[in-house]
Write a protein that holds these residues in place. Structure first.
Motif, short mmCIF file in Angstrom:
data_model
loop_
_atom_site.label_atom_id
_atom_site.label_comp_id
_atom_site.label_asym_id
_atom_site.label_seq_id
_atom_site.Cartn_x
_atom_site.Cartn_y
_atom_site.Cartn_z
N ILE A 1 0.84 -1.20 0.00
CA ILE A 1 0.00 0.00 0.00
C ILE A 1 0.88 1.26 0.00
O ILE A 1 0.64 2.20 -0.77
CB ILE A 1 -0.97 -0.01 1.20
CG1 ILE A 1 -2.02 -1.11 1.00
CG2 ILE A 1 -1.63 1.35 1.39
CD1 ILE A 1 -2.89 -1.38 2.22
N ALA A 2 1.90 1.28 0.84
CA ALA A 2 2.81 2.43 0.89
C ALA A 2 3.51 2.63 -0.45
O ALA A 2 3.70 3.77 -0.91
CB ALA A 2 3.83 2.24 2.01
N SER A 3 3.87 1.53 -1.11
CA SER A 3 4.53 1.63 -2.40
C SER A 3 3.59 2.15 -3.48
O SER A 3 4.00 2.89 -4.38
CB SER A 3 5.12 0.28 -2.80
OG SER A 3 5.92 0.41 -3.93
N VAL A 4 2.30 1.77 -3.41
CA VAL A 4 1.31 2.30 -4.35
C VAL A 4 1.19 3.81 -4.17
O VAL A 4 1.17 4.57 -5.15
CB VAL A 4 -0.06 1.61 -4.16
CG1 VAL A 4 -1.15 2.34 -4.94
CG2 VAL A 4 0.01 0.15 -4.59
N VAL A 5 1.15 4.27 -2.92
CA VAL A 5 1.08 5.71 -2.64
C VAL A 5 2.32 6.41 -3.20
O VAL A 5 2.22 7.46 -3.85
CB VAL A 5 0.90 5.97 -1.13
CG1 VAL A 5 1.08 7.44 -0.80
CG2 VAL A 5 -0.46 5.46 -0.66
#
Length: 172
Positions: A32-36
């Motif tokens: 999720i952090a990488s998508v952001v």
């Protein structure tokens, strides 16, 4: 950028991640952090736990579900991203509703084994990992960046190898 190109760009970004022996929740959070990070690096606004178009079931029908990441793109359709390690029907239904509302719906599925592509217009972004039992018992997961790379070339082909003839000398 069309829906397929958006999904491919996100997949390419995620493929650069590398981690070892992470718990299930940690991997989901990392993705999720990488998508952001990908969305922000693309010049878009990203929102974690963004409101979905899907209402919650009773008795909470006045509230709405959330998506893992909502992305606003100037001059283009918004993007919604769900990150899951399980094949959940509710996630697919939510993403289909988001797509029907005019959003680009991406499903980041991570885990081992094969991933079944969802029906269009939901786009699959597969993220394969290696899983094993950790020292404390629960599963841990690992991913090597660029794991789709071809195997390295070997130093010398086997055909170039010429062994010396073997001599048997019973006196030696």
């Amino acid at each position: 950028m069309d829906d397929e190109a958006v999904a491919a760009a996100l997949g390419a970004h995620l493929s650069r991640l590398a981690f070892a022996d992470r718990a299930t929740d940690d991997v989901t959070e990392l993705l999720i952090a990488s998508v952001v990070d990908w969305a922000v690096a693309s010049g878009w606004r990203a929102y974690r736990r963004a409101a979905s178009v899907v209402p919650l079931p009773p008795p909470y029908e006045r509230q709405f579900s959330v998506v893992d990441v909502g992305i606003a793109r100037p001059g283009a359709a918004p993007v919604v991203v769900e990150v899951d390690h399980a094949d959940r029907r509710r996630t697919l239904d939510k993403l289909a509703a988001e797509a029907a509302a005019g959003r680009v719906a991406l499903w980041v599925r991570w885990g081992t084994g094969r991933f079944t592509a969802p029906p269009p217009p939901v786009r699959l972004v597969p993220f394969p990992v290696i899983s094993r039992r950790g020292p404390a018992g629960p599963k841990v997961h690992s991913h090597t960046a660029g794991s789709d790379r071809p195997a390295p070339s070997h130093s010398a082909p086997v055909a170039d190898f010429a062994p010396e003839p073997m001599r048997l000398d019973p006196e030696a």
